[in-house]
Motif scaffolding. Structure first.
Motif, PDB file in Angstrom:
ATOM      1  N   ARG A   6       0.849  -1.197   0.000  1.00  0.00           N
ATOM      2  CA  ARG A   6       0.000   0.000   0.000  1.00  0.00           C
ATOM      3  C   ARG A   6       0.879   1.238   0.000  1.00  0.00           C
ATOM      4  O   ARG A   6       1.999   1.234   0.492  1.00  0.00           O
ATOM      5  CB  ARG A   6      -0.927   0.010   1.210  1.00  0.00           C
ATOM      6  CG  ARG A   6      -1.769  -1.256   1.313  1.00  0.00           C
ATOM      7  CD  ARG A   6      -2.773  -1.207   2.428  1.00  0.00           C
ATOM      8  NE  ARG A   6      -3.313  -2.543   2.660  1.00  0.00           N
ATOM      9  CZ  ARG A   6      -4.462  -2.787   3.256  1.00  0.00           C
ATOM     10  NH1 ARG A   6      -5.215  -1.801   3.685  1.00  0.00           N
ATOM     11  NH2 ARG A   6      -4.886  -4.029   3.435  1.00  0.00           N
ATOM     12  N   TRP A   7       0.308   2.293  -0.576  1.00  0.00           N
ATOM     13  CA  TRP A   7       0.997   3.573  -0.649  1.00  0.00           C
ATOM     14  C   TRP A   7       0.054   4.662  -0.129  1.00  0.00           C
ATOM     15  O   TRP A   7      -1.095   4.393   0.192  1.00  0.00           O
ATOM     16  CB  TRP A   7       1.398   3.875  -2.092  1.00  0.00           C
ATOM     17  CG  TRP A   7       2.517   3.024  -2.616  1.00  0.00           C
ATOM     18  CD1 TRP A   7       3.830   3.363  -2.716  1.00  0.00           C
ATOM     19  CD2 TRP A   7       2.435   1.691  -3.133  1.00  0.00           C
ATOM     20  NE1 TRP A   7       4.567   2.336  -3.236  1.00  0.00           N
ATOM     21  CE2 TRP A   7       3.735   1.296  -3.512  1.00  0.00           C
ATOM     22  CE3 TRP A   7       1.377   0.789  -3.307  1.00  0.00           C
ATOM     23  CZ2 TRP A   7       4.007   0.040  -4.047  1.00  0.00           C
ATOM     24  CZ3 TRP A   7       1.649  -0.466  -3.839  1.00  0.00           C
ATOM     25  CH2 TRP A   7       2.950  -0.831  -4.210  1.00  0.00           C
ATOM     26  N   HIS A   8       0.550   5.869  -0.066  1.00  0.00           N
ATOM     27  CA  HIS A   8      -0.326   6.991   0.264  1.00  0.00           C
ATOM     28  C   HIS A   8       0.205   8.256  -0.370  1.00  0.00           C
ATOM     29  O   HIS A   8       1.379   8.342  -0.765  1.00  0.00           O
ATOM     30  CB  HIS A   8      -0.465   7.170   1.788  1.00  0.00           C
ATOM     31  CG  HIS A   8       0.799   7.603   2.481  1.00  0.00           C
ATOM     32  ND1 HIS A   8       1.197   8.915   2.549  1.00  0.00           N
ATOM     33  CD2 HIS A   8       1.740   6.897   3.153  1.00  0.00           C
ATOM     34  CE1 HIS A   8       2.326   9.000   3.229  1.00  0.00           C
ATOM     35  NE2 HIS A   8       2.687   7.792   3.603  1.00  0.00           N
ATOM     36  N   GLN A   9      -0.673   9.236  -0.497  1.00  0.00           N
ATOM     37  CA  GLN A   9      -0.311  10.557  -1.009  1.00  0.00           C
ATOM     38  C   GLN A   9      -0.619  11.596   0.054  1.00  0.00           C
ATOM     39  O   GLN A   9      -1.581  11.453   0.819  1.00  0.00           O
ATOM     40  CB  GLN A   9      -1.087  10.870  -2.285  1.00  0.00           C
ATOM     41  CG  GLN A   9      -0.690   9.980  -3.464  1.00  0.00           C
ATOM     42  CD  GLN A   9      -1.585  10.228  -4.673  1.00  0.00           C
ATOM     43  OE1 GLN A   9      -2.801  10.182  -4.571  1.00  0.00           O
ATOM     44  NE2 GLN A   9      -0.973  10.490  -5.808  1.00  0.00           N
ATOM     45  N   MET A  10       0.190  12.639   0.072  1.00  0.00           N
ATOM     46  CA  MET A  10       0.000  13.694   1.066  1.00  0.00           C
ATOM     47  C   MET A  10       0.237  15.061   0.444  1.00  0.00           C
ATOM     48  O   MET A  10       1.191  15.254  -0.302  1.00  0.00           O
ATOM     49  CB  MET A  10       1.001  13.551   2.233  1.00  0.00           C
ATOM     50  CG  MET A  10       0.889  12.316   3.063  1.00  0.00           C
ATOM     51  SD  MET A  10       1.921  12.449   4.556  1.00  0.00           S
ATOM     52  CE  MET A  10       3.554  12.640   3.850  1.00  0.00           C
ATOM     53  N   GLY A  11      -0.639  15.989   0.798  1.00  0.00           N
ATOM     54  CA  GLY A  11      -0.318  17.387   0.656  1.00  0.00           C
ATOM     55  C   GLY A  11       0.162  17.865   2.012  1.00  0.00           C
ATOM     56  O   GLY A  11      -0.473  17.589   3.034  1.00  0.00           O
ATOM     57  N   VAL A  12       1.299  18.556   2.040  1.00  0.00           N
ATOM     58  CA  VAL A  12       1.926  18.936   3.303  1.00  0.00           C
ATOM     59  C   VAL A  12       2.131  20.438   3.362  1.00  0.00           C
ATOM     60  O   VAL A  12       2.695  21.036   2.437  1.00  0.00           O
ATOM     61  CB  VAL A  12       3.281  18.220   3.487  1.00  0.00           C
ATOM     62  CG1 VAL A  12       3.962  18.671   4.773  1.00  0.00           C
ATOM     63  CG2 VAL A  12       3.085  16.706   3.498  1.00  0.00           C
ATOM     64  N   ILE A  13       1.679  21.054   4.464  1.00  0.00           N
ATOM     65  CA  ILE A  13       1.970  22.454   4.730  1.00  0.00           C
ATOM     66  C   ILE A  13       2.820  22.511   5.997  1.00  0.00           C
ATOM     67  O   ILE A  13       2.613  21.735   6.927  1.00  0.00           O
ATOM     68  CB  ILE A  13       0.683  23.300   4.862  1.00  0.00           C
ATOM     69  CG1 ILE A  13      -0.171  22.839   6.038  1.00  0.00           C
ATOM     70  CG2 ILE A  13      -0.135  23.218   3.575  1.00  0.00           C
ATOM     71  CD1 ILE A  13      -1.422  23.681   6.254  1.00  0.00           C
ATOM     72  N   LEU A  14       3.779  23.401   6.023  1.00  0.00           N
ATOM     73  CA  LEU A  14       4.801  23.362   7.059  1.00  0.00           C
ATOM     74  C   LEU A  14       4.383  24.003   8.372  1.00  0.00           C
ATOM     75  O   LEU A  14       5.033  23.796   9.398  1.00  0.00           O
ATOM     76  CB  LEU A  14       6.089  24.018   6.548  1.00  0.00           C
ATOM     77  CG  LEU A  14       6.804  23.251   5.427  1.00  0.00           C
ATOM     78  CD1 LEU A  14       8.056  23.997   4.995  1.00  0.00           C
ATOM     79  CD2 LEU A  14       7.149  21.837   5.868  1.00  0.00           C
ATOM     80  N   ALA A  15       3.329  24.798   8.374  1.00  0.00           N
ATOM     81  CA  ALA A  15       2.918  25.458   9.618  1.00  0.00           C
ATOM     82  C   ALA A  15       1.399  25.417   9.751  1.00  0.00           C
ATOM     83  O   ALA A  15       0.691  26.097   9.002  1.00  0.00           O
ATOM     84  CB  ALA A  15       3.404  26.909   9.667  1.00  0.00           C
TER      85      ALA A  15
END
Length: 478
Positions: A284-293
């Motif tokens: 399995r895999w996953h995707q992420m949108g990441v914001i630093l704060a």
């Protein structure tokens, strides 16, 4: 019983569960971050061990741990923990939100092999560019490196004496062939390293060592306990929240912010600045949108106004239409969708009527708009999200959840009381490794309530997001 240890940026949490996944005990220990120079963010790995001993000791003082059979680990990603020939720490760990290596990241990212093999942009916060920075700026340390470990895996080394990491954490280094779930010799060579300097790879639900006598005695635990591969903080949170089936999603309002979607296949799309990583479970895999704060931004405003985060948010009342004030939460750069280490935050549109409450609302809205940018980037990868589970300390703010639901135009499910994050995920991975449990134990938590988008305010939030995007473009040019 099974123990999950979650090494966070601001503290370590220990969660003890029984075979029915009921919480038996929990404890935490604080951690601090050192910022000796602009763009730097570091921690002393010795502090992680002290925090683990403290948290486990508090549980052991009030709970019989003789029936403990498994330990799982979770931790913040991308950290460069550099060890010498005798496993001595060569320098403070360079953390995930350290952006000093932006030039090295750009250089590595210009090599098409990195995106092709890892499925991701080489972000400044990832591990590989940090090693390139060390090679250029601290060559005497680089020459002494015997092993590179990720933060949670330094805890594993102390617990077991083994140099091991799991697939989900390894995927954030820019050295893993994310499709094949193996180190890439070519990418390691591009940064002057070899496989011999990397930890062994296991799946998060597989055994990865046993508790050695020295650590067992230090923590008051029985020796020989199986320690699971574990997972990165986000993948472990996915296991804890039951976000393991294709299309399921959670939104984390922690120090950073994450919009996480599980996938049953490998679907990279690097140009969107979406992260495509291995999940903590096999295949399995996953995707992420990441914001630093995320909550980091709220804590910044609390310090700025000599208030607490709770004081800022407690009296906001029901959701309002965005006012003239805008906040861009780029206090230390941004990942999704901008991949911009140099951009910095800003308050815009301030007027005489802008008071503390209005500034707080603008900040919460700004983080919500950053999540909307992540949602839109995920949509470009053909990953569709129909609803999200809210996790993290920021999810205690009803106003923030309402702003996010409205900005994303998605229902936000709020779990019933209890820990449903990375510490529980780590404990569940321990159950799989030590007791032979299967992925079916990764159930979603009971939902206490659902925060729905405020349809009457949808247009106002759309318009404010447009101004937010325009403000970023202007800020980028300056």
């Amino acid at each position: 019983m099974f123990l999950g240890l979650d090494l966070g940026t601001s503290g370590l949490k220990a969660l003890l569960i029984d075979a029915d996944q009921k919480t038996c005990a929990e404890a935490s220990a604080p951690l601090t971050v050192s910022r000796p120079h602009p763009n730097w963010s570091e921690q002393d790995p010795a502090d992680w061990i002290a925090a683990a001993r403290s948290a486990i000791g508090r549980i052991a003082a009030h709970t019989d741990l003789s029936q403990l059979v498994g330990i799982g680990l979770s931790g913040h990603m991308h950290g460069a923990t550099l060890l010498g020939a005798n496993d001595e720490v060569l320098r403070p760990c360079i953390l995930w939100n350290d952006t000093r290596a932006h030039a090295q990241a750009a250089r590595l990212d210009a090599d098409p092999a990195f995106r092709e093999i890892t499925g991701n942009i080489v972000f400044p916060g990832f591990t590989a560019p940090k090693l390139a920075w060390v090679a250029e700026n601290e060559p005497e340390i680089f020459a002494r490196i015997s092993r590179v470990l990720l933060p949670k895996d330094y805890l594993r080394l102390w617990l077991t004496g083994e140099h091991v990491t799991d697939m989900s954490d390894a995927a954030g280094t820019s050295w893993l062939d994310t499709r094949e779930r193996d180190w890439s010799g070519d990418l390691l060579e591009a940064t002057g390293l070899s496989r011999a300097q990397m930890p062994a790879l296991v799946e998060g639900s597989a055994p990865a060592g046993r508790l050695r006598v020295s650590a067992a005695e230090a923590c008051g635990l029985p020796a020989g306990i199986i320690v699971a591969g574990g997972g990165s903080d986000n993948a472990a949170s996915g296991v804890g929240a039951g976000t393991v089936a294709d299309g399921s999603a959670f939104l984390s309002l922690g120090t950073s912010g994450v919009l996480f979607a599980a996938n049953d296949g490998y679907r990279p799309d690097p140009q969107t600045a979406i992260h495509t990583f291995c999940h903590a479970l096999p295949g399995r895999w996953h995707q992420m949108g990441v914001i630093l704060a995320a909550t980091d931004a709220l804590e910044w405003l609390a310090r700025f106004t000599a208030s607490s985060a709770h004081e800022l948010t407690a009296a906001l009342g029901p959701l309002q239409a965005p006012g003239s004030a805008l906040f861009l939460p780029y206090l230390g750069g941004e990942r999704t969708p901008h991949n911009d280490a140099a951009i910095r935050g800003a308050f815009l549109g301030l007027e005489h009527a802008t008071d503390r409450a209005a500034g707080t609302r603008a900040l919460l809205e700004g983080v919500a708009f950053a999540f909307r940018d992540c949602r839109d980037a995920l949509a470009e990868t053909e990953t569709r999200i129909e609803r999200v589970i809210a996790l993290g300390g920021g999810s205690r703010s009803d106003y923030w959840l309402a702003a996010i639901a409205t900005a994303l135009d998605l229902p936000v499910d709020v779990p019933a009381s209890g820990d449903h994050g990375a510490a529980l995920g780590a404990a569940r991975l321990a159950m799989m490794a030590a007791a032979g449990a299967g992925p079916e134990i990764c159930t979603a938590p009971p939902i206490a309530r659902t925060v729905k988008p405020e349809t009457a305010l949808r247009q106002a939030f759309d318009d404010a997001h447009t101004r937010y995007a325009q403000a970023y473009a202007i800020l980028k040019e300056t």
